[in-house]
Write a protein that holds these residues in place. Sequence first.
Motif, PDB file in Angstrom:
ATOM      1  N   SER A 122      46.926 -31.153-109.466  1.00 47.05           N
ATOM      2  CA  SER A 122      48.343 -30.799-109.479  1.00 47.05           C
ATOM      3  C   SER A 122      48.555 -29.354-109.036  1.00 47.05           C
ATOM      4  CB  SER A 122      48.947 -31.033-110.863  1.00 47.05           C
ATOM      5  OG  SER A 122      48.381 -30.166-111.809  1.00 47.05           O
ATOM      6  N   TYR A 123      47.607 -28.486-109.371  1.00 48.09           N
ATOM      7  CA  TYR A 123      47.671 -27.085-108.967  1.00 48.09           C
ATOM      8  C   TYR A 123      47.664 -26.972-107.448  1.00 48.09           C
ATOM      9  CZ  TYR A 123      46.029 -22.204-108.707  1.00 48.09           C
ATOM     10  OH  TYR A 123      45.886 -20.881-108.429  1.00 48.09           O
ATOM     11  N   CYS A 128      52.713 -28.004-101.446  1.00 47.24           N
ATOM     12  CA  CYS A 128      54.154 -28.278-101.331  1.00 47.24           C
ATOM     13  C   CYS A 128      54.936 -26.996-101.101  1.00 47.24           C
ATOM     14  CB  CYS A 128      54.666 -28.992-102.581  1.00 47.24           C
ATOM     15  SG  CYS A 128      54.168 -30.698-102.710  1.00 47.24           S
ATOM     16  N   ILE A 129      54.610 -25.949-101.841  1.00 43.83           N
ATOM     17  CA  ILE A 129      55.291 -24.666-101.668  1.00 43.83           C
ATOM     18  C   ILE A 129      55.067 -24.139-100.257  1.00 43.83           C
ATOM     19  CG2 ILE A 129      55.336 -22.248-102.405  1.00 43.83           C
ATOM     20  CD1 ILE A 129      56.741 -24.126-104.335  1.00 43.83           C
ATOM     21  N   ALA A 130      53.846 -24.253 -99.734  1.00 40.63           N
ATOM     22  CA  ALA A 130      53.559 -23.758 -98.384  1.00 40.63           C
ATOM     23  C   ALA A 130      54.351 -24.536 -97.340  1.00 40.63           C
ATOM     24  CB  ALA A 130      52.061 -23.860 -98.102  1.00 40.63           C
ATOM     25  N   VAL A 131      54.397 -25.852 -97.463  1.00 37.38           N
ATOM     26  CA  VAL A 131      55.145 -26.664 -96.501  1.00 37.38           C
ATOM     27  C   VAL A 131      56.630 -26.337 -96.572  1.00 37.38           C
ATOM     28  CG1 VAL A 131      55.835 -29.031 -95.949  1.00 37.38           C
ATOM     29  CG2 VAL A 131      53.444 -28.517 -96.438  1.00 37.38           C
ATOM     30  N   ILE A 132      57.151 -26.182 -97.771  1.00 39.05           N
ATOM     31  CA  ILE A 132      58.566 -25.845 -97.934  1.00 39.05           C
ATOM     32  C   ILE A 132      58.871 -24.492 -97.295  1.00 39.05           C
ATOM     33  CG2 ILE A 132      60.308 -25.199 -99.653  1.00 39.05           C
ATOM     34  CD1 ILE A 132      59.047 -27.372-101.465  1.00 39.05           C
ATOM     35  N   LEU A 133      58.030 -23.504 -97.526  1.00 40.18           N
ATOM     36  CA  LEU A 133      58.259 -22.179 -96.944  1.00 40.18           C
ATOM     37  C   LEU A 133      58.194 -22.212 -95.425  1.00 40.18           C
ATOM     38  CD1 LEU A 133      56.370 -19.852 -99.446  1.00 40.18           C
ATOM     39  CD2 LEU A 133      58.846 -20.140 -99.162  1.00 40.18           C
ATOM     40  N   ILE A 134      57.267 -22.992 -94.867  1.00 36.46           N
ATOM     41  CA  ILE A 134      57.161 -23.103 -93.408  1.00 36.46           C
ATOM     42  C   ILE A 134      58.416 -23.750 -92.830  1.00 36.46           C
ATOM     43  CG2 ILE A 134      55.918 -24.281 -91.541  1.00 36.46           C
ATOM     44  CD1 ILE A 134      53.347 -23.817 -93.218  1.00 36.46           C
ATOM     45  N   VAL A 135      58.849 -24.847 -93.443  1.00 34.90           N
ATOM     46  CA  VAL A 135      60.043 -25.540 -92.937  1.00 34.90           C
ATOM     47  C   VAL A 135      61.283 -24.658 -93.089  1.00 34.90           C
ATOM     48  CG1 VAL A 135      61.557 -27.522 -93.302  1.00 34.90           C
ATOM     49  CG2 VAL A 135      59.087 -27.843 -93.236  1.00 34.90           C
ATOM     50  N   LEU A 136      61.407 -23.962 -94.211  1.00 31.14           N
ATOM     51  CA  LEU A 136      62.546 -23.061 -94.381  1.00 31.14           C
ATOM     52  C   LEU A 136      62.512 -21.913 -93.377  1.00 31.14           C
ATOM     53  CD1 LEU A 136      63.001 -22.861 -98.247  1.00 31.14           C
ATOM     54  CD2 LEU A 136      64.505 -23.937 -96.580  1.00 31.14           C
ATOM     55  N   ALA A 137      61.335 -21.378 -93.093  1.00 32.88           N
ATOM     56  CA  ALA A 137      61.221 -20.317 -92.093  1.00 32.88           C
ATOM     57  C   ALA A 137      61.622 -20.843 -90.719  1.00 32.88           C
ATOM     58  CB  ALA A 137      59.800 -19.772 -92.064  1.00 32.88           C
ATOM     59  N   LEU A 138      61.204 -22.057 -90.383  1.00 33.04           N
ATOM     60  CA  LEU A 138      61.616 -22.647 -89.111  1.00 33.04           C
ATOM     61  C   LEU A 138      63.120 -22.887 -89.079  1.00 33.04           C
ATOM     62  CD1 LEU A 138      58.764 -25.248 -88.509  1.00 33.04           C
ATOM     63  CD2 LEU A 138      59.231 -23.189 -87.176  1.00 33.04           C
ATOM     64  N   PHE A 139      63.665 -23.368 -90.191  1.00 35.31           N
ATOM     65  CA  PHE A 139      65.094 -23.679 -90.239  1.00 35.31           C
ATOM     66  C   PHE A 139      65.938 -22.411 -90.097  1.00 35.31           C
ATOM     67  CE2 PHE A 139      69.023 -24.208 -92.710  1.00 35.31           C
ATOM     68  CZ  PHE A 139      69.601 -25.258 -92.016  1.00 35.31           C
ATOM     69  N   LEU A 180      40.442 -31.894-114.141  1.00 32.94           N
ATOM     70  CA  LEU A 180      40.548 -32.404-112.784  1.00 32.94           C
ATOM     71  C   LEU A 180      42.006 -32.651-112.405  1.00 32.94           C
ATOM     72  CD1 LEU A 180      39.255 -33.479-110.188  1.00 32.94           C
ATOM     73  CD2 LEU A 180      39.132 -35.710-111.308  1.00 32.94           C
ATOM     74  N   SER A 181      42.771 -33.250-113.311  1.00 31.51           N
ATOM     75  CA  SER A 181      44.177 -33.498-113.003  1.00 31.51           C
ATOM     76  C   SER A 181      44.940 -32.183-112.884  1.00 31.51           C
ATOM     77  CB  SER A 181      44.810 -34.402-114.055  1.00 31.51           C
ATOM     78  OG  SER A 181      44.844 -33.742-115.303  1.00 31.51           O
TER      79      SER A 181
END
Length: 154
Positions: free
Chosen positions: A9-10, A16-27, A4-5
């Motif tokens: 974490s998976y 987190c990777i998706a949010v980072i990629l979206i923000v970097l694409a916007l930036f 479960l853990s």
Amino acid sequence: MAKLSYKISYYVFYVCIAVILIVLALFFGVGYEHLNEAQLNEPVNTPALMYLMYFMFFVCVAVTVIAAIVQIVASLRDNPASTIKSLLGFVGLIVLLFVTYAIGSDVPVMLGGSGIYDDPTMLKVTDMFIYSTYVLLIIASIATLLNLFGVFKK
């Protein structure tokens, strides 16, 4: 429970990777035609990138502190003597921070030739982090050398 853990974490990792990629694409992809007061090119989504970094840093610190507390409580039940011994490093770090804060300077500094920074608390905190980094780097270097020479081998 471990499965479960692992799943949690998976999924958190991929979110987190998706949010980072979206923000970097916007930036990097949106709003480079915006000029600031100094007539320099400033991306529109700079605040989004900065807030993402702040959020991730504070989440990392919070998770680390919570995990450390949980581990200490669990360790206290199993082996209290070993737990107290391992807490000595943490206590040493806190003492180091207090000592380096006390010896830090609060003398105002020039800001790029056009102003003076005179907040005594933040000046002392800056010196505290610099001095603590030096002390910890020296301790880590000495410990590495002692380990290379086999002092810590049983």
